[in-house]
Scaffold this motif. Structure first.
Motif, PDB file in Angstrom:
ATOM      1  N   SER A   3       0.843  -1.094   0.019  1.00  0.00           N
ATOM      2  CA  SER A   3      -0.128   0.089  -0.001  1.00  0.00           C
ATOM      3  C   SER A   3       1.007   1.070   0.060  1.00  0.00           C
ATOM      4  O   SER A   3       0.429   2.288  -0.567  1.00  0.00           O
ATOM      5  CB  SER A   3      -0.744  -0.115   1.173  1.00  0.00           C
ATOM      6  OG  SER A   3      -0.227   0.142   2.505  1.00  0.00           O
ATOM      7  N   ASP A   4       1.917   1.296   0.693  1.00  0.00           N
ATOM      8  CA  ASP A   4       3.114   2.345   0.623  1.00  0.00           C
ATOM      9  C   ASP A   4       3.357   2.467  -0.835  1.00  0.00           C
ATOM     10  O   ASP A   4       3.785   3.639  -1.376  1.00  0.00           O
ATOM     11  CB  ASP A   4       4.272   2.219   1.626  1.00  0.00           C
ATOM     12  CG  ASP A   4       3.739   2.165   3.107  1.00  0.00           C
ATOM     13  OD1 ASP A   4       2.635   2.781   3.412  1.00  0.00           O
ATOM     14  OD2 ASP A   4       4.571   1.670   3.807  1.00  0.00           O
ATOM     15  N   PHE A   6       1.998   1.680  -3.576  1.00  0.00           N
ATOM     16  CA  PHE A   6       0.748   2.052  -4.389  1.00  0.00           C
ATOM     17  C   PHE A   6       0.675   3.662  -4.137  1.00  0.00           C
ATOM     18  O   PHE A   6       0.318   4.459  -4.950  1.00  0.00           O
ATOM     19  CB  PHE A   6      -0.213   1.247  -4.035  1.00  0.00           C
ATOM     20  CG  PHE A   6      -1.687   1.994  -4.665  1.00  0.00           C
ATOM     21  CD1 PHE A   6      -1.881   1.811  -6.098  1.00  0.00           C
ATOM     22  CD2 PHE A   6      -2.675   2.741  -4.023  1.00  0.00           C
ATOM     23  CE1 PHE A   6      -3.118   2.124  -6.739  1.00  0.00           C
ATOM     24  CE2 PHE A   6      -3.647   3.175  -4.614  1.00  0.00           C
ATOM     25  CZ  PHE A   6      -4.070   2.774  -5.935  1.00  0.00           C
ATOM     26  N   SER A   7       0.508   4.153  -2.799  1.00  0.00           N
ATOM     27  CA  SER A   7       0.467   5.457  -2.193  1.00  0.00           C
ATOM     28  C   SER A   7       1.591   6.306  -2.886  1.00  0.00           C
ATOM     29  O   SER A   7       1.233   7.322  -3.703  1.00  0.00           O
ATOM     30  CB  SER A   7       0.433   5.447  -0.935  1.00  0.00           C
ATOM     31  OG  SER A   7       0.506   6.871  -0.767  1.00  0.00           O
ATOM     32  N   SER A   8       2.715   5.979  -3.161  1.00  0.00           N
ATOM     33  CA  SER A   8       4.030   6.553  -3.567  1.00  0.00           C
ATOM     34  C   SER A   8       3.815   6.704  -5.168  1.00  0.00           C
ATOM     35  O   SER A   8       3.899   7.594  -5.634  1.00  0.00           O
ATOM     36  CB  SER A   8       5.419   5.793  -3.564  1.00  0.00           C
ATOM     37  OG  SER A   8       5.486   5.886  -2.029  1.00  0.00           O
ATOM     38  N   ASP A   9       3.351   5.380  -5.919  1.00  0.00           N
ATOM     39  CA  ASP A   9       3.251   5.726  -7.249  1.00  0.00           C
ATOM     40  C   ASP A   9       2.056   6.856  -7.645  1.00  0.00           C
ATOM     41  O   ASP A   9       2.101   7.306  -8.727  1.00  0.00           O
ATOM     42  CB  ASP A   9       2.900   4.181  -7.873  1.00  0.00           C
ATOM     43  CG  ASP A   9       4.031   3.102  -7.871  1.00  0.00           C
ATOM     44  OD1 ASP A   9       5.123   3.635  -7.533  1.00  0.00           O
ATOM     45  OD2 ASP A   9       3.652   1.992  -8.130  1.00  0.00           O
ATOM     46  N   LEU A  10       1.003   6.428  -6.818  1.00  0.00           N
ATOM     47  CA  LEU A  10      -0.142   7.512  -6.835  1.00  0.00           C
ATOM     48  C   LEU A  10       0.176   8.880  -7.195  1.00  0.00           C
ATOM     49  O   LEU A  10      -0.127   9.710  -7.801  1.00  0.00           O
ATOM     50  CB  LEU A  10      -1.460   6.961  -6.027  1.00  0.00           C
ATOM     51  CG  LEU A  10      -2.689   7.803  -6.229  1.00  0.00           C
ATOM     52  CD1 LEU A  10      -3.273   7.560  -7.710  1.00  0.00           C
ATOM     53  CD2 LEU A  10      -3.574   7.330  -5.316  1.00  0.00           C
ATOM     54  N   ARG A  11       0.896   9.120  -5.812  1.00  0.00           N
ATOM     55  CA  ARG A  11       1.573  10.600  -5.654  1.00  0.00           C
ATOM     56  C   ARG A  11       2.271  10.982  -6.677  1.00  0.00           C
ATOM     57  O   ARG A  11       2.093  12.302  -6.998  1.00  0.00           O
ATOM     58  CB  ARG A  11       2.195  10.583  -4.334  1.00  0.00           C
ATOM     59  CG  ARG A  11       2.976  11.863  -3.917  1.00  0.00           C
ATOM     60  CD  ARG A  11       3.308  11.703  -2.517  1.00  0.00           C
ATOM     61  NE  ARG A  11       4.067  13.078  -2.158  1.00  0.00           N
ATOM     62  CZ  ARG A  11       5.399  12.991  -2.189  1.00  0.00           C
ATOM     63  NH1 ARG A  11       6.326  11.901  -2.240  1.00  0.00           N
ATOM     64  NH2 ARG A  11       6.155  14.208  -1.935  1.00  0.00           N
ATOM     65  N   HIS A  46      10.559   3.536  -8.762  1.00  0.00           N
ATOM     66  CA  HIS A  46       8.938   3.324  -9.070  1.00  0.00           C
ATOM     67  C   HIS A  46       8.560   3.305 -10.628  1.00  0.00           C
ATOM     68  O   HIS A  46       7.930   2.378 -10.932  1.00  0.00           O
ATOM     69  CB  HIS A  46       8.165   4.475  -8.516  1.00  0.00           C
ATOM     70  CG  HIS A  46       8.271   4.609  -6.962  1.00  0.00           C
ATOM     71  ND1 HIS A  46       7.423   4.029  -6.114  1.00  0.00           N
ATOM     72  CD2 HIS A  46       9.065   5.272  -6.037  1.00  0.00           C
ATOM     73  CE1 HIS A  46       7.634   4.332  -4.927  1.00  0.00           C
ATOM     74  NE2 HIS A  46       8.595   5.037  -4.876  1.00  0.00           N
TER      75      HIS A  46
END
Length: 181
Positions: A3-4, A6-11, A46
């Motif tokens: 989830s971290d 994913f969160s970083s990729d999304l950011r 990433h």
């Protein structure tokens, strides 16, 4: 952990969209790293390249659109007319605002990524056709020639995606689609 990531990729993807909307698709990974206040090497952990990142953005946008369109089609609380309007005006919401510059630059500089939108347009037409057929059967819509309607739909979408139209109309793509609808 995932989830971290994913969160970083999304950011990162959201910041890339902001960068493209502001400065165009020719931004560098160094520009993006500065915007995010991270090192370039962090970005490369990433995404292996800017092109891979933009491809991931397009995949995410198209997946988001597909989910939204399916939710609209499966929403039994909406009338056929409401479904049609919602379907024609749906836009990706997951990654922030997609500006005209993103669309124009994508079409000009990464046409293979831009073509991913063609699949989305084809799928959307299939849903529009289902709604039109249902509406004609129920009497909610008047009978239309679906072949001609499809040509009109595709031609309108393609013209609205024309860089000259987007640059000179002072409208967003969604504003223009709303007027078309």
């Amino acid at each position: 952990w995932s989830s971290d990531v994913f969160s970083s990729d999304l950011r990162i993807m959201m910041a890339a969209i902001e960068e493209i909307n502001q400065n165009g698709i020719k931004f560098t990974m160094a520009d993006l790293a500065t915007r995010l206040a991270v090192s370039k090497s962090t970005l490369y952990t990433h995404f292996s390249s800017k092109e891979e990142m933009i491809g991931t953005i397009m995949d995410s946008l198209m997946s988001n659109m597909q989910r939204q369109d399916e939710e609209i089609m499966n929403n039994n609380e909406l009338s056929l007319q409401e479904k049609m309007k919602a379907l024609l005006l749906s836009e990706p919401k997951a990654l922030g605002a997609i500006g005209n510059r993103f669309i124009i630059d994508l079409k000009r500089h990464l046409p293979e990524e831009f073509k991913k939108g063609d699949k989305c347009q084809h799928r959307k037409w299939q849903m529009v056709e289902i709604l039109l057929n249902q509406g004609i059967i129920t009497g909610d819509f008047r009978s239309v020639d679906l072949t001609i309607t499809k040509v009109m739909f595709n031609a309108t979408i393609n013209e609205l995606l024309n860089p000259n139209f987007l640059m000179h109309s002072n409208q967003t793509l969604i504003d223009a689609l709303g007027k078309m609808t």
